[in-house]
Design a protein around this motif. Structure first.
Motif, PDB file in Angstrom:
ATOM      1  N   GLY A  19       0.814  -1.205   0.000  1.00 51.26           N
ATOM      2  CA  GLY A  19       0.000   0.000   0.000  1.00 51.26           C
ATOM      3  C   GLY A  19       0.849   1.258   0.000  1.00 51.26           C
ATOM      4  O   GLY A  19       2.026   1.227  -0.334  1.00 51.26           O
ATOM      5  N   ALA A  20       0.235   2.374   0.389  1.00 51.02           N
ATOM      6  CA  ALA A  20       0.866   3.689   0.276  1.00 51.02           C
ATOM      7  C   ALA A  20       1.209   4.287   1.631  1.00 51.02           C
ATOM      8  O   ALA A  20       0.428   4.210   2.572  1.00 51.02           O
ATOM      9  N   THR A  21       2.409   4.883   1.679  1.00 48.87           N
ATOM     10  CA  THR A  21       2.846   5.645   2.844  1.00 48.87           C
ATOM     11  C   THR A  21       3.355   6.977   2.336  1.00 48.87           C
ATOM     12  O   THR A  21       4.206   7.025   1.449  1.00 48.87           O
ATOM     13  N   MET A  22       2.828   8.059   2.889  1.00 49.49           N
ATOM     14  CA  MET A  22       3.286   9.394   2.541  1.00 49.49           C
ATOM     15  C   MET A  22       4.095   9.915   3.724  1.00 49.49           C
ATOM     16  O   MET A  22       3.643   9.837   4.862  1.00 49.49           O
ATOM     17  N   VAL A  23       5.309  10.406   3.445  1.00 54.96           N
ATOM     18  CA  VAL A  23       6.188  10.873   4.511  1.00 54.96           C
ATOM     19  C   VAL A  23       6.511  12.342   4.284  1.00 54.96           C
ATOM     20  O   VAL A  23       6.989  12.725   3.218  1.00 54.96           O
ATOM     21  N   GLU A  24       6.250  13.154   5.311  1.00 59.02           N
ATOM     22  CA  GLU A  24       6.564  14.583   5.260  1.00 59.02           C
ATOM     23  C   GLU A  24       7.838  14.812   6.049  1.00 59.02           C
ATOM     24  O   GLU A  24       7.939  14.425   7.217  1.00 59.02           O
ATOM     25  N   PHE A  25       8.838  15.401   5.399  1.00 57.54           N
ATOM     26  CA  PHE A  25      10.080  15.780   6.057  1.00 57.54           C
ATOM     27  C   PHE A  25      10.024  17.283   6.297  1.00 57.54           C
ATOM     28  O   PHE A  25       9.908  18.063   5.348  1.00 57.54           O
ATOM     29  N   GLY A  26      10.077  17.676   7.571  1.00 51.78           N
ATOM     30  CA  GLY A  26       9.966  19.087   7.904  1.00 51.78           C
ATOM     31  C   GLY A  26      10.658  19.390   9.220  1.00 51.78           C
ATOM     32  O   GLY A  26      11.510  18.641   9.684  1.00 51.78           O
ATOM     33  N   ALA A  27      10.254  20.509   9.824  1.00 52.81           N
ATOM     34  CA  ALA A  27      10.797  20.927  11.118  1.00 52.81           C
ATOM     35  C   ALA A  27       9.753  21.797  11.814  1.00 52.81           C
ATOM     36  O   ALA A  27       8.908  22.412  11.154  1.00 52.81           O
ATOM     37  N   THR A  28       9.838  21.851  13.127  1.00 46.53           N
ATOM     38  CA  THR A  28       8.851  22.610  13.905  1.00 46.53           C
ATOM     39  C   THR A  28       8.934  24.107  13.615  1.00 46.53           C
ATOM     40  O   THR A  28       7.936  24.813  13.725  1.00 46.53           O
ATOM     41  N   TRP A  29      10.100  24.592  13.223  1.00 51.04           N
ATOM     42  CA  TRP A  29      10.288  26.019  12.979  1.00 51.04           C
ATOM     43  C   TRP A  29       9.980  26.440  11.537  1.00 51.04           C
ATOM     44  O   TRP A  29      10.050  27.614  11.201  1.00 51.04           O
ATOM     45  N   CYS A  30       9.615  25.518  10.689  1.00 51.38           N
ATOM     46  CA  CYS A  30       9.418  25.759   9.253  1.00 51.38           C
ATOM     47  C   CYS A  30       7.977  26.225   8.972  1.00 51.38           C
ATOM     48  O   CYS A  30       7.047  25.420   9.091  1.00 51.38           O
ATOM     49  N   PRO A  31       7.754  27.499   8.574  1.00 50.33           N
ATOM     50  CA  PRO A  31       6.387  27.984   8.324  1.00 50.33           C
ATOM     51  C   PRO A  31       5.613  27.193   7.257  1.00 50.33           C
ATOM     52  O   PRO A  31       4.455  26.844   7.491  1.00 50.33           O
ATOM     53  N   PRO A  32       6.205  26.856   6.085  1.00 53.16           N
ATOM     54  CA  PRO A  32       5.435  26.073   5.114  1.00 53.16           C
ATOM     55  C   PRO A  32       5.052  24.686   5.647  1.00 53.16           C
ATOM     56  O   PRO A  32       4.009  24.143   5.290  1.00 53.16           O
ATOM     57  N   CYS A  33       5.892  24.119   6.512  1.00 53.84           N
ATOM     58  CA  CYS A  33       5.586  22.811   7.106  1.00 53.84           C
ATOM     59  C   CYS A  33       4.342  22.914   7.991  1.00 53.84           C
ATOM     60  O   CYS A  33       3.513  22.004   8.024  1.00 53.84           O
ATOM     61  N   LYS A  34       4.221  24.025   8.697  1.00 50.48           N
ATOM     62  CA  LYS A  34       3.053  24.243   9.562  1.00 50.48           C
ATOM     63  C   LYS A  34       1.777  24.362   8.732  1.00 50.48           C
ATOM     64  O   LYS A  34       0.715  23.933   9.162  1.00 50.48           O
ATOM     65  N   SER A  66      18.883  12.714   5.389  1.00 50.39           N
ATOM     66  CA  SER A  66      19.976  12.715   4.410  1.00 50.39           C
ATOM     67  C   SER A  66      19.920  11.483   3.508  1.00 50.39           C
ATOM     68  O   SER A  66      20.261  11.560   2.325  1.00 50.39           O
ATOM     69  N   HIS A  67      19.455  10.353   4.045  1.00 47.68           N
ATOM     70  CA  HIS A  67      19.334   9.128   3.235  1.00 47.68           C
ATOM     71  C   HIS A  67      18.418   9.348   2.027  1.00 47.68           C
ATOM     72  O   HIS A  67      18.667   8.824   0.944  1.00 47.68           O
ATOM     73  N   PHE A  68      17.357  10.156   2.232  1.00 47.99           N
ATOM     74  CA  PHE A  68      16.407  10.405   1.144  1.00 47.99           C
ATOM     75  C   PHE A  68      16.679  11.730   0.422  1.00 47.99           C
ATOM     76  O   PHE A  68      15.863  12.186  -0.368  1.00 47.99           O
ATOM     77  N   GLY A  69      17.832  12.334   0.672  1.00 46.60           N
ATOM     78  CA  GLY A  69      18.247  13.518  -0.067  1.00 46.60           C
ATOM     79  C   GLY A  69      17.391  14.743   0.180  1.00 46.60           C
ATOM     80  O   GLY A  69      17.206  15.556  -0.729  1.00 46.60           O
ATOM     81  N   VAL A  70      16.883  14.895   1.391  1.00 46.58           N
ATOM     82  CA  VAL A  70      16.043  16.057   1.699  1.00 46.58           C
ATOM     83  C   VAL A  70      16.938  17.284   1.824  1.00 46.58           C
ATOM     84  O   VAL A  70      17.812  17.343   2.687  1.00 46.58           O
ATOM     85  N   MET A  71      16.711  18.253   0.941  1.00 47.74           N
ATOM     86  CA  MET A  71      17.497  19.480   0.927  1.00 47.74           C
ATOM     87  C   MET A  71      16.652  20.701   1.285  1.00 47.74           C
ATOM     88  O   MET A  71      17.191  21.728   1.671  1.00 47.74           O
ATOM     89  N   SER A  72      15.336  20.598   1.110  1.00 46.52           N
ATOM     90  CA  SER A  72      14.416  21.698   1.394  1.00 46.52           C
ATOM     91  C   SER A  72      13.227  21.149   2.165  1.00 46.52           C
ATOM     92  O   SER A  72      12.880  19.976   2.027  1.00 46.52           O
ATOM     93  N   MET A  73      12.611  22.032   2.928  1.00 47.19           N
ATOM     94  CA  MET A  73      11.431  21.619   3.689  1.00 47.19           C
ATOM     95  C   MET A  73      10.250  22.504   3.322  1.00 47.19           C
ATOM     96  O   MET A  73      10.447  23.692   3.107  1.00 47.19           O
ATOM     97  N   PRO A  74       9.065  21.924   3.249  1.00 49.61           N
ATOM     98  CA  PRO A  74       8.803  20.503   3.416  1.00 49.61           C
ATOM     99  C   PRO A  74       9.114  19.718   2.146  1.00 49.61           C
ATOM    100  O   PRO A  74       9.025  20.238   1.043  1.00 49.61           O
ATOM    101  N   THR A  75       9.493  18.475   2.347  1.00 52.31           N
ATOM    102  CA  THR A  75       9.621  17.510   1.257  1.00 52.31           C
ATOM    103  C   THR A  75       8.695  16.354   1.600  1.00 52.31           C
ATOM    104  O   THR A  75       8.725  15.857   2.721  1.00 52.31           O
ATOM    105  N   VAL A  76       7.876  15.958   0.637  1.00 46.21           N
ATOM    106  CA  VAL A  76       6.963  14.831   0.839  1.00 46.21           C
ATOM    107  C   VAL A  76       7.369  13.729  -0.128  1.00 46.21           C
ATOM    108  O   VAL A  76       7.504  13.973  -1.324  1.00 46.21           O
ATOM    109  N   ILE A  77       7.582  12.540   0.416  1.00 52.05           N
ATOM    110  CA  ILE A  77       7.929  11.379  -0.417  1.00 52.05           C
ATOM    111  C   ILE A  77       6.816  10.354  -0.275  1.00 52.05           C
ATOM    112  O   ILE A  77       6.405  10.032   0.847  1.00 52.05           O
ATOM    113  N   LEU A  78       6.327   9.869  -1.412  1.00 51.48           N
ATOM    114  CA  LEU A  78       5.324   8.806  -1.406  1.00 51.48           C
ATOM    115  C   LEU A  78       6.032   7.477  -1.616  1.00 51.48           C
ATOM    116  O   LEU A  78       6.810   7.319  -2.554  1.00 51.48           O
TER     117      LEU A  78
END
Length: 108
Positions: A19-34, A66-78
């Motif tokens: 099935g499907a898993t959606m993962v959001e990579f972010g931070a508590t201080w990141c306005p777009p993540c909020k 870093s394993h998934f190459g997250v350089m900007s937040m938010p990044t969502v990987i399906l």
């Protein structure tokens, strides 16, 4: 089902093998993540058991980020059947996330 927080230690166990898993990579201080989190909460409610949504705090889980190459937040990987298949960088409208889910036959 709601958005579940995972970290470097618990990430692998949160990804569905079937099935499907959606993962959001972010931070508590990141306005777009909020801004994104309520959208993900709505998706979680609408899709129910068909979709698992996880969130990773990049500051607390640098290895996974870093394993998934997250350089900007938010990044969502399906992940589909345990494999990463789509990556959306930056805040997108809700429809963008729904369109990615539809490509993998995940329907609300």
């Amino acid at each position: 089902m709601s958005v579940q927080a995972v970290n470097d230690a618990t990430f692998e166990s949160g990804i569905r093998n079937d099935g499907a898993t959606m993962v959001e990579f972010g931070a508590t201080w990141c306005p777009p993540c909020k801004v994104l989190l309520p959208i993900l909460d709505e998706l979680s409610e609408n899709y129910g058991e068909k979709l698992t949504i996880l969130k990773v705090d990049c500051d607390e889980s640098p290895l996974t980020s870093s394993h998934f190459g997250v350089m900007s937040m938010p990044t969502v990987i399906l992940f589909h059947n345990g494999e990463p298949v789509e990556k959306l960088v930056g805040l997108r409208p809700r429809s963008a996330y729904e369109n990615v889910l539809a490509k993998y036959a995940v329907n609300a």
